[in-house]
Design an enzyme around this catalytic site. Structure first.
Site, short mmCIF file in Angstrom:
data_model
loop_
_atom_site.label_atom_id
_atom_site.label_comp_id
_atom_site.label_asym_id
_atom_site.label_seq_id
_atom_site.Cartn_x
_atom_site.Cartn_y
_atom_site.Cartn_z
N LEU A 45 0.83 -1.21 0.00
CA LEU A 45 0.00 0.00 0.00
C LEU A 45 0.87 1.26 0.00
CD1 LEU A 45 -3.06 0.79 0.29
CD2 LEU A 45 -2.63 0.98 2.74
N SER A 112 3.52 -6.76 2.43
CA SER A 112 2.35 -6.10 3.02
C SER A 112 1.08 -6.42 2.22
CB SER A 112 2.65 -4.58 3.10
OG SER A 112 1.74 -3.94 3.94
N GLN A 113 0.32 -5.40 1.84
CA GLN A 113 -0.90 -5.66 1.07
C GLN A 113 -0.61 -6.54 -0.15
OE1 GLN A 113 -4.04 -2.50 0.03
NE2 GLN A 113 -2.89 -2.61 -1.88
N ASP A 229 6.26 -4.59 14.27
CA ASP A 229 5.85 -4.10 12.96
C ASP A 229 5.18 -2.72 13.03
OD1 ASP A 229 5.12 -5.15 9.99
OD2 ASP A 229 3.45 -4.02 10.83
N HIS A 284 7.36 -1.75 10.22
CA HIS A 284 6.69 -2.20 8.99
C HIS A 284 7.42 -1.75 7.72
CE1 HIS A 284 3.52 -3.94 6.69
NE2 HIS A 284 3.38 -2.82 6.00
#
Ligand code: NAG
Ligand code: NAG
Ligand code: NAG
Ligand code: NAG
Ligand code: NAG
Ligand code: NAG
Length: 303
Positions: A45, A112-113, A229, A284
Site C-alpha cells: 500500500l 504487506s498488502q 511491525d 513495517h
C-alpha cells in the site's frame, strides 16, 4: 480496554522463536555459475517499485544474475484500487515472466498488502509455476487496528466504527476495506468483504475447490512478520493468526481456514512446506530494506 491492554502486552512476544536453520553448508555447495529462479516482487500500500532498491542490491550481491522484476503497477495512491482489480492487472504483467521461466518456475516475494494480492494470484491462476511464495509482513487474515494509514485515509473513522464505511458497496471500492476484518462485526464482514471473505471461504465461494488446487501448486510458503511491525494489526495476521471476538489472538492452527483447510494451508503445513519466522525489532516500512532480515530469512529460499 483492559482486554485490549492484556492482549497487546501478550502480543509483543514472539511465540516459540523458530531456530534459524543453518544453511551455510548448502550455500558453499551451490555452483556460483548456476542460475537462480526469476523473482517477481509485488509491492504494498502507498509504495511502488522504487521502494525495493535495497532489496534488489541484496539479491544482486548474494545471488548475482538473478532476474528480478519489481512489478510497476498500482503505485502509490492507485494501490488503493480494489484488490481483485489489482490481481487482474498483476496477473497480466507476471504471466509472461512465468511462461519464460518454464518448468523451473519463479519465486514470488510480496510485501504487506501485496501478500494478499499474491494469494489472490496463487488461488486463481490454474497454471502458475510459483516455487516459493515469501509473504513479507502481509495481513494474511486481515487487519483491525488504528494506524497512520487509516487516520490519513478516513480521518472521520477509527477502528471501532470503520465497519460502517468498509462493509458497504462504496467501502469495498478501497483495497484496505477488502481485507478489513472487524472481529466485533464478523457477520457483516462475511456478508460484505469482496476479497478476503471469498479468498478464505469465510463466505461460501463456488470456486473454492478450484482455488485450493491452484494454491497447492505452490512448493513452499514462507511467512515473515514480527511484534514490532507497528502497522499490521494484529501482527500475527502475518502468520495467519488473528483476533477472536474478544481480541484474543488465535494462532494459525486454531483458525477456521487452517482447520477446514479451505484453501490448502493445512495441506501445505502437513507437507512441511510452511516456514514461519517471527522477527522482532523491525518496523513495517523496514522489512524490505534490512539486510539482516534478507540474509537470515529470505536469501536461502531464493535459489
Ligand atoms: C550488481 O552488482 C554488480 C557488482 O557489484 C554491479 O556491477 C551491478 O551494477 C549490480 N546490478 C544491479 C542490478 O544492481
Ligand atoms: C528477465 O525476465 C524478463 C521476463 O521474463 C525477460 O523479458 C528479460 O529478458 C529477462 N532479463 C534477462 C537479463 O534475462
Ligand atoms: C447480509 O446481507 C443480506 C443480503 O444483502 C442482508 O439481508 C443481511 O441483513 C446481511 N446481514 C448482515 C449481518 O449484515
Ligand atoms: C469461478 O468459476 C467460474 C465458473 O467456473 C468461472 O467462470 C470464473 O472465471 C471463476 N472465477 C475465478 C476468479 O476463478
Ligand atoms: C468472549 O468473552 C465472553 C465474555 O467473557 C465469553 O462469554 C465468550 O465465550 C468469549 N468468547 C470466546 C470465543 O472466547
Ligand atoms: C534489522 O533486522 C533485525 C532482525 O533481523 C533487527 O534486530 C534490527 O532491529 C533491524 N534493524 C532495523 C534498522 O530495522
Amino acid at each position: 480496554m483492559a482486554g485490549q491492554k492484556r492482549s497487546s502486552s501478550m502480543t509483543r512476544l514472539c511465540p516459540l522463536a523458530l531456530p534459524a536453520i543453518c544453511v551455510s553448508v548448502l550455500v558453499w555447495l551451490v555452483d556460483p555459475t548456476a542460475s537462480y529462479k526469476p523473482i517477481i516482487v509485488i509491492h504494498g500500500l502507498f509504495d511502488s517499485s522504487a521502494n525495493f532498491k535495497n532489496l534488489l542490491a541484496y539479491i544482486n550481491k548474494s545471488h548475482p544474475g538473478t532476474n528480478v522484476t519489481v512489478v510497476d503497477l498500482f503505485d502509490s495512491r492507485q494501490s488503493l484500487d480494489p484488490l481483485w482489480k489489482q490481481v487482474q492487472g498483476f496477473r497480466e504483467a507476471i504471466y509472461p515472466i512465468m511462461q519464460n521461466a518454464g518448468s523451473d518456475g519463479v519465486h514470488l516475494l510480496c510485501y504487506s498488502q501485496g501478500g494478499l494480492i499474491c494469494r489472490g494470484l496463487l488461488q486463481t491462476m490454474p497454471d502458475h509455476n510459483v516455487d516459493t511464495f515469501i509473504s513479507l509482513s502481509s495481513p494474511q487474515l486481515g487487519q483491525y487496528g488504528d494506524t497512520d494509514y487509516l487516520r490519513y485515509l478516513f480521518p472521520a473513522y477509527v477502528k471501532a466504527n470503520l465497519f460502517r464505511l468498509c462493509y458497504t458497496r462504496y467501502g469495498q471500492t478501497y483495497s484496505i476495506c477488502n481485507f478489513w476484518n472487524d472481529p466485533h462485526h464478523h457477520d457483516m464482514y462475511v456478508n460484505a468483504s469482496d476479497f478476503l471473505a471469498p479468498l478464505n471461504s469465510d463466505r461460501s465461494e463456488p470456486n473454492a475447490t478450484e482455488w485450493k488446487k491452484n494454491f497447492l501448486r505452490l512448493r513452499r510458503l514462507v511467512l515473515i512478520g514480527g511484534p514490532d511491525d507497528g502497522v499490521i494489526t494484529p501482527w500475527q495476521s502475518s502468520h495467519f493468526g488473528f483476533f477472536d471476538e474478544n481480541e484474543t489472538i488465535l494462532e494459525m492452527k486454531a483458525q477456521m481456514v487452517y482447520q477446514k483447510d479451505t484453501f490448502g494451508l493445512q495441506t501445505l503445513d502437513y507437507h512441511g512446506a510452511v516456514t514461519t519466522y517471527c522477527v522482532p525489532g523491525v518496523l513495517h516500512t523496514q522489512w524490505h530494506s534490512n539486510e539482516t532480515v534478507f540474509k537470515d530469512y529470505m536469501e536461502k529460499w531464493l535459489t
